[in-house]
Design a protein around this motif. Structure first.
Motif, PDB file in Angstrom:
ATOM      1  N   LEU A   1     -19.213  15.106 -27.387  1.00 18.30           N
ATOM      2  CA  LEU A   1     -18.069  15.981 -27.144  1.00 18.30           C
ATOM      3  C   LEU A   1     -17.393  15.541 -25.848  1.00 18.30           C
ATOM      4  N   VAL A   2     -16.116  15.258 -25.920  1.00 19.17           N
ATOM      5  CA  VAL A   2     -15.367  14.742 -24.781  1.00 19.17           C
ATOM      6  C   VAL A   2     -14.480  15.842 -24.207  1.00 19.17           C
ATOM      7  N   PHE A   3     -14.639  16.082 -22.908  1.00 19.49           N
ATOM      8  CA  PHE A   3     -13.849  17.084 -22.199  1.00 19.49           C
ATOM      9  C   PHE A   3     -12.933  16.385 -21.199  1.00 19.49           C
ATOM     10  N   LEU A   4     -11.705  16.856 -21.108  1.00 17.07           N
ATOM     11  CA  LEU A   4     -10.728  16.348 -20.155  1.00 17.07           C
ATOM     12  C   LEU A   4     -10.228  17.513 -19.315  1.00 17.07           C
ATOM     13  N   GLY A   5     -10.399  17.435 -18.010  1.00 16.44           N
ATOM     14  CA  GLY A   5      -9.982  18.536 -17.156  1.00 16.44           C
ATOM     15  C   GLY A   5     -10.646  19.848 -17.513  1.00 16.44           C
ATOM     16  N   GLY A   6     -11.862  19.781 -18.006  1.00 23.24           N
ATOM     17  CA  GLY A   6     -12.620  20.987 -18.347  1.00 23.24           C
ATOM     18  C   GLY A   6     -12.385  21.531 -19.725  1.00 23.24           C
ATOM     19  N   GLU A   7     -11.468  20.933 -20.498  1.00 23.91           N
ATOM     20  CA  GLU A   7     -11.153  21.411 -21.834  1.00 23.91           C
ATOM     21  C   GLU A   7     -11.637  20.411 -22.880  1.00 23.91           C
ATOM     22  N   LEU A   8     -12.173  20.919 -23.976  1.00 23.28           N
ATOM     23  CA  LEU A   8     -12.613  20.040 -25.059  1.00 23.28           C
ATOM     24  C   LEU A   8     -11.414  19.311 -25.645  1.00 23.28           C
ATOM     25  N   SER A   9     -11.480  17.990 -25.666  1.00 16.90           N
ATOM     26  CA  SER A   9     -10.401  17.170 -26.222  1.00 16.90           C
ATOM     27  C   SER A   9     -10.696  16.755 -27.648  1.00 16.90           C
ATOM     28  N   HIS A  10     -11.882  16.189 -27.881  1.00 15.27           N
ATOM     29  CA  HIS A  10     -12.225  15.683 -29.203  1.00 15.27           C
ATOM     30  C   HIS A  10     -13.715  15.395 -29.259  1.00 15.27           C
ATOM     31  N   ALA A  11     -14.170  15.009 -30.430  1.00 16.06           N
ATOM     32  CA  ALA A  11     -15.584  14.704 -30.622  1.00 16.06           C
ATOM     33  C   ALA A  11     -15.723  13.485 -31.510  1.00 16.06           C
ATOM     34  N   ALA A  12     -16.905  12.876 -31.444  1.00 13.55           N
ATOM     35  CA  ALA A  12     -17.204  11.711 -32.277  1.00 13.55           C
ATOM     36  C   ALA A  12     -18.688  11.735 -32.612  1.00 13.55           C
ATOM     37  N   THR A  13     -19.021  11.033 -33.678  1.00  9.12           N
ATOM     38  CA  THR A  13     -20.423  10.875 -34.061  1.00  9.12           C
ATOM     39  C   THR A  13     -20.836   9.435 -33.823  1.00  9.12           C
ATOM     40  N   LYS A  14     -21.971   9.276 -33.155  1.00  7.16           N
ATOM     41  CA  LYS A  14     -22.538   7.950 -32.929  1.00  7.16           C
ATOM     42  C   LYS A  14     -23.746   7.785 -33.841  1.00  7.16           C
ATOM     43  N   GLY A  15     -23.744   6.722 -34.628  1.00  5.53           N
ATOM     44  CA  GLY A  15     -24.884   6.448 -35.472  1.00  5.53           C
ATOM     45  C   GLY A  15     -26.101   6.089 -34.652  1.00  5.53           C
TER      46      GLY A  15
END
Length: 288
Positions: A175-189
């Motif tokens: 889960l990627v946060f920018l400036g404290g807000e959730l921006s997007h997510a990704a799945t890593k195999g």
């Protein structure tokens, strides 16, 4: 217009995809290798992006980060970088009530508890990234202990964790946060259970797919960031954060909190490069 440096390393054989996407969205920025003797005071903001070889030169890297912090703004802040470059921070987060993959830390000269190397376990250095130095050991305490000894021989502390098999089917959620807000997510195999390749020469190649964070994942990630801010006041004002979670039957658990130089998987989410560029511009323009 503010002058912005994206800190990388000379060791990368090709431009990182995140850096390429960010430079396109942030044309006023330029790449600069942390090993170079540049005029860091010439920048209004230095953003740590891909200086991934620091794990072999941590003292040099932290000294460089301190020098940069004396003459300009560093993101994330120096105090955060010092704390986050050693995975022993996981112990502090667990003590604060965060659900963390059970972790045993073993410094050179210390003994590994027998229970820690029973079953399927991962042994890795406490200072590491990109799966460098990490080893999956299945039902062989002797092999696990041997890898701990190898790390100790290099002067490195070891981290021993159980291998959570659900990662093989569900992957690891970032889960990627920018400036404290959730921006997007990704799945890593899963990485360690398959043959590891390193086309960049710096980190293990990853299998990434776009994802949507579940409510449970978002709740745990936000708990992680709150706990980090309580432990370390400098972590209350982060430009970026990546919270890596693993699935369990009881819910998501923290594998790593990436606050230093994480891949942000910008090419896997619409608008992510532009959101990151906007967050960087806002920080560069804000009063120090």
């Amino acid at each position: 217009m503010n002058r912005i440096a994206l800190a990388t390393t000379r060791d990368l054989v090709e431009l990182d995809a995140d850096d390429e996407a960010l430079l396109a969205a942030l044309p006023e920025a330029s790449l600069a290798a942390w090993e170079d003797d540049g005029d860091w005071a010439a920048y209004d903001l230095v953003v740590l992006r891909s200086p991934w070889n620091y794990i072999d030169r941590l003292d040099d890297f932290l000294a460089w980060a301190e020098r940069v912090s004396r003459v300009t703004r560093l993101a994330n802040p120096l105090e955060v970088v010092r704390w986050n470059t050693d995975k022993r921070y996981l112990g502090q987060l667990a003590a604060a009530g965060v659900p963390v993959v059970p972790s045993v830390f073993v410094a050179p000269g210390e003994q590994v508890p027998d229970a820690a190397v029973t079953g399927h376990v991962v042994v890795k250095p406490t200072v590491g990234n990109g799966s460098n130095g990490a080893l999956l050991v299945r039902d062989s305490p002797e092999a696990a202990l041997a890898h701990v000894e190898e790390l100790h021989a290099l002067g490195r502390s070891a981290l021993v964790q159980p291998y959570l098999e659900q990662v093989d089917t569900h992957g690891e959620r970032a889960l990627v946060f920018l400036g404290g807000e959730l921006s997007h997510a990704a799945t890593k195999g899963a990485i360690l259970s398959r043959a590891v390749t390193r086309s960049t020469g710096v980190y293990a190649d990853e299998q990434i797919t776009a994802a949507t964070a579940s409510d449970a994942e978002r709740e745990v990630a936000e708990q992680v960031l709150r706990a980090a801010a309580e432990i370390l006041p400098a972590a209350r004002d982060l430009l970026y954060a990546r919270v890596d979670l693993l699935p369990t039957a009881e819910g998501p658990v923290l594998l790593e909190l990436e606050l230093t130089e994480p891949s942000l998987f910008l090419t896997y989410a619409d608008g992510a490069p532009e959101r990151t560029a906007a967050a960087i511009r806002a920080l560069a323009a804000a009063p120090a």
